[in-house]
Design a protein around this motif. Structure first.
Motif, PDB file in Angstrom:
ATOM      1  N   ILE A  13      -5.281   5.235   6.641  1.00  0.00           N
ATOM      2  CA  ILE A  13      -5.018   4.342   5.387  1.00  0.00           C
ATOM      3  C   ILE A  13      -3.824   3.241   5.701  1.00  0.00           C
ATOM      4  CG2 ILE A  13      -3.767   4.319   3.194  1.00  0.00           C
ATOM      5  CD1 ILE A  13      -4.586   7.262   2.751  1.00  0.00           C
ATOM      6  N   SER A  14      -2.926   3.856   6.719  1.00  0.00           N
ATOM      7  CA  SER A  14      -1.873   2.595   7.017  1.00  0.00           C
ATOM      8  C   SER A  14      -1.155   2.037   5.898  1.00  0.00           C
ATOM      9  CB  SER A  14      -2.190   1.495   8.182  1.00  0.00           C
ATOM     10  OG  SER A  14      -3.009   0.553   7.595  1.00  0.00           O
ATOM     11  N   PRO A  15      -0.442   2.845   5.088  1.00  0.00           N
ATOM     12  CA  PRO A  15       0.448   2.415   3.981  1.00  0.00           C
ATOM     13  C   PRO A  15       1.671   1.967   4.387  1.00  0.00           C
ATOM     14  CG  PRO A  15       0.469   4.766   4.218  1.00  0.00           C
ATOM     15  CD  PRO A  15      -0.388   4.586   5.303  1.00  0.00           C
ATOM     16  N   ASP A  16       2.394   1.136   3.676  1.00  0.00           N
ATOM     17  CA  ASP A  16       3.677   0.695   3.715  1.00  0.00           C
ATOM     18  C   ASP A  16       4.662   1.897   3.642  1.00  0.00           C
ATOM     19  OD1 ASP A  16       2.859  -1.996   4.492  1.00  0.00           O
ATOM     20  OD2 ASP A  16       2.423  -1.950   2.357  1.00  0.00           O
TER      21      ASP A  16
ATOM     22  N   GLY B 172       0.348  -3.990  -5.895  1.00  0.00           N
ATOM     23  CA  GLY B 172      -0.368  -3.274  -4.670  1.00  0.00           C
ATOM     24  C   GLY B 172      -1.226  -2.007  -5.230  1.00  0.00           C
ATOM     25  N   GLN B 173      -1.203  -1.084  -4.534  1.00  0.00           N
ATOM     26  CA  GLN B 173      -2.222   0.126  -4.788  1.00  0.00           C
ATOM     27  C   GLN B 173      -1.382   1.571  -4.505  1.00  0.00           C
ATOM     28  OE1 GLN B 173      -5.273  -0.464  -0.856  1.00  0.00           O
ATOM     29  NE2 GLN B 173      -5.846   0.647  -2.899  1.00  0.00           N
TER      30      GLN B 173
ATOM     31  N   LYS C 163       0.642  -1.220  -0.083  1.00  0.00           N
ATOM     32  CA  LYS C 163      -0.119   0.079   0.025  1.00  0.00           C
ATOM     33  C   LYS C 163       1.031   1.081  -0.041  1.00  0.00           C
ATOM     34  CE  LYS C 163      -4.267   0.145   2.233  1.00  0.00           C
ATOM     35  NZ  LYS C 163      -5.219   0.137   3.506  1.00  0.00           N
TER      36      LYS C 163
ATOM     37  N   ASP D  40      -4.545   4.777  -7.980  1.00  0.00           N
ATOM     38  CA  ASP D  40      -5.651   4.064  -8.104  1.00  0.00           C
ATOM     39  C   ASP D  40      -6.851   4.707  -7.613  1.00  0.00           C
ATOM     40  OD1 ASP D  40      -4.239   1.456  -9.229  1.00  0.00           O
ATOM     41  OD2 ASP D  40      -3.172   1.925  -7.464  1.00  0.00           O
TER      42      ASP D  40
ATOM     43  N   LYS E 282       4.549   0.409  -7.414  1.00  0.00           N
ATOM     44  CA  LYS E 282       3.321  -0.478  -7.544  1.00  0.00           C
ATOM     45  C   LYS E 282       3.628  -1.457  -8.508  1.00  0.00           C
ATOM     46  CE  LYS E 282      -0.180   0.899  -9.959  1.00  0.00           C
ATOM     47  NZ  LYS E 282      -1.455   1.263 -10.248  1.00  0.00           N
TER      48      LYS E 282
ATOM     49  N   ALA F 169       1.049   5.499  -0.573  1.00  0.00           N
ATOM     50  CA  ALA F 169       0.531   6.739  -0.421  1.00  0.00           C
ATOM     51  C   ALA F 169       1.298   7.932  -0.823  1.00  0.00           C
ATOM     52  CB  ALA F 169       0.216   7.063   1.107  1.00  0.00           C
TER      53      ALA F 169
ATOM     54  N   ILE G 121      -2.372   5.338  -3.285  1.00  0.00           N
ATOM     55  CA  ILE G 121      -3.485   6.164  -3.095  1.00  0.00           C
ATOM     56  C   ILE G 121      -2.869   7.799  -3.132  1.00  0.00           C
ATOM     57  CG2 ILE G 121      -5.134   7.108  -1.262  1.00  0.00           C
ATOM     58  CD1 ILE G 121      -4.584   3.954  -0.151  1.00  0.00           C
TER      59      ILE G 121
END
Lengths: 261, 327
Positions: A109-112, A55-56, A2, A80, A50, A4, A58
């Motif tokens: 969102i808790s992205p990586d 993954g995605q 994920k 996305d 990505k 961001a 944001i």
């Protein structure tokens, strides 16, 4: 993964700044807003990551009516989904309040990994990425010109005076992109069309559990009390003659007036 | 109780940066105006000797974190130490230079203290005991006056703008050791430092900048710019057009999407002067423009304008500067 990416809408770089009637902000009439140039490198790196790892992506942006356009462009460039965080009620001139708002949004969102441009070409604060990293308790690597991500760790190269620092850290982390990190792609017509169908959510600070006391005008630690244009520079002396005469005269000026030789 | 001014005195390889002397000098000036003390913070390994130097610039207390895990800069480790020093000294004002390190470290530190930071400041003022600063926005297309609501008020100072004072070697300081609890478990670690071409001066630190624009015609001619910069003891810059064409690396770019510079002397060679470029260099003290086109906008702001062919003017100037320096 994920991923961001926080982007910002700023006046096009060839804009001539005019001071608004309030004397402490810019006149926004006739100003075209674009994605802050360094954020293009951030977006591109997010999309490449990505494409490499799955993954995605944001995209988030805090601001007013100028934001949906740049978020659509972010979607056309490969994000996305997008989230417009309204700046209404947020002390948007105070990097601390902006950073707190974005940190709360990112927490939800808790992205990586989170990407920013190394600075927003406008307020020129170069702070929000570091404030977000601090509020999330994550490591930061700023002014990044090279990035490798693998197995929950990253290796980044960042620009310092006269050299490059190589930094290694774990994920999640905040990365601030510098020019040179990549070559951003131009969105194709097809991606622009597809972007119109991608989700673009509208949120306010209260959607992330924040109160006006935390990020509103009363929470601001700094206040812009005046904005002025720089004093106009006057055209100086034209040095005429053949090249020999010109360099002789310039050299004399550098010695006796500028006093640098 | 806010007490005095605290300066983060940045060092690399055991020596203060030029911008550190500027920050210490400005900190001392502000402290004197307030009638309060100046303190300094020095972080690194084998850097204890720098405390004496900070004292010469007016610091009456010097906090020294001389510990091995901090030998290389780390946001995390340096932030912990600087926060410790600020909490001990309780200053009303915290200053650092707006260098690569200052820009990375200070927002992290001020966010931890929940106070605000003004970046890349070019003026500081104390009126009736109240601290305000002026900082360029839109790369210098406008200047904002900023006031602070909480203490400490924090600012990073743009290099080359504030004068460095003459050190007074009779001054001494009380040295306090801090950072002892830092262990070698930092979040992010600098594993290596790759040096750029040796002996080259960094653009943002240089007091003389020579920049080339599209008028240099191709990457093979950039040496003309570099040679003049070298002869003058300055740094070589470039316009965005030159960087985007791939003629030189982006680290040379001056302008709104490059570096903002404030040297004593800026020599623009073959640069027409797009608004984005002017934004990045118009706070230079003296501007020289060399351009074939007499209508180039750069001439409207240049202190000395040479309408001429840079291929004739620049090499001649380089030779003359070299000859002068030899004598």
């Amino acid at each position: 993964m994920k991923i961001a990416v926080c982007i910002k809408a700023v006046p096009e770089t060839d804009t001539r700044i005019k001071i608004a009637a309030d004397g402490c902000s810019i006149d926004r009439a006739d100003v075209k807003f674009i994605i802050s140039p360094y954020d293009e490198f951030a977006l591109e790196e997010a999309v490449r990551l990505k494409e490499a790892k799955g993954g995605q992506v944001i995209a988030l942006a805090l601001g007013g009516d100028e934001v949906p356009n740049i978020l659509r462009e972010g979607l056309a460039r490969g994000a996305d989904e997008a989230i417009h965080i309204s700046s209404a009620g947020v002390a948007a001139d105070d990097p601390l309040c902006v950073g707190k708002t974005l940190a709360a949004a990112l927490k939800s969102i808790s992205p990586d990994i989170v990407f920013f441009g190394k600075h927003g070409v406008g307020g020129d604060n170069q702070q929000v990425h570091a404030i977000v990293a601090e509020k999330l308790g994550w490591p930061q690597v700023t002014v990044v010109t090279k990035l490798e991500v693998s197995d929950g760790r990253l290796r980044a190269e960042r620009e310092i005076e006269g050299g490059i620092e190589v930094v290694e850290t774990g994920l999640p982390a905040v990365i601030a992109a510098q020019k040179g990190l990549n070559e951003p792609r131009y969105p194709k017509l097809q991606s622009i069309m597809q972007a119109k169908k991608k989700p673009l959510a509208s949120k306010t600070f209260s959607d992330f559990g924040l109160s006006a006391a935390e990020v509103g005008p009363e929470a601001a630690g700094l206040v812009i009390t005046a904005l002025r244009l720089p004093p106009p520079r006057q055209a100086g002396r034209k040095i005429t003659g053949d090249p020999a005469q010109q360099t002789n005269e310039l050299l004399s000026a550098l010695q006796h007036e500028v006093k640098v030789i | 109780m806010a007490n005095g001014v605290l300066v983060f005195a940045e060092q690399r390889d055991g020596a203060f940066k030029k911008a550190t002397y500027e920050a210490l000098s400005e900190g001392h000036r502000l402290a004197a105006q307030l009638g309060q003390p100046l303190s300094a913070v020095i972080i690194g390994a084998n850097i204890g000797h720098l405390a004496t130097e900070a004292a010469h610039y007016g610091a009456s207390t010097v906090y020294v974190a001389d510990v091995v895990p901090l030998a290389k800069y780390s946001t995390d480790g340096y932030a912990k130490v600087l926060v410790e020093a600020i909490q001990t000294a309780q200053p009303g004002i915290v200053l650092a230079a707006a260098t690569a390190m200052g820009k990375d470290l200070m927002p992290r530190v001020t966010a931890r203290l929940d106070v605000s930071l003004a970046s890349d400041v070019t003026e500081t003022h104390i009126n009736d005991g109240v601290f305000t600063v002026v900082r360029p926005v839109y790369a210098g297309k406008a200047y904002a006056t900023v006031s602070f609501r909480r203490t400490p008020a924090a600012a990073t100072l743009r290099p080359n703008v504030f004068p460095a004072a003459t050190p007074d070697t009779s001054r001494t300081a009380e040295v306090k050791s801090i950072g002892a609890t830092i262990v070698d478990a930092l979040q992010a670690k600098v594993t290596d430092i790759l040096a750029a071409a040796k002996g080259k001066i960094e653009l943002t630190e240089a007091s003389i900048v020579v920049s080339g624009g599209r008028g240099i015609k191709g990457p093979e001619n950039y040496y003309l710019i570099q040679d003049l910069a070298d002869a003058l003891g300055g740094a070589a810059g470039a316009s965005r057009a030159v960087v985007d064409a791939g003629w030189v690396d982006h680290s040379h770019q001056v302008g709104q999407t490059g570096k903002t510079v404030s040297p004593t002397l800026y020599i623009a060679c073959g640069i027409s002067g797009a608004i984005q470029h002017l934004a990045g260099m118009s706070s230079s003290k003296f501007i020289v423009a060399i351009n074939k086109d007499p209508e180039a906008p750069i001439f409207k702001i240049a202190d000395y304008g040479i309408v001429g062919d840079l291929f004739e003017v620049v090499p001649r100037l380089t030779e003359q500067v070299k000859a002068l320096k030899r004598n």
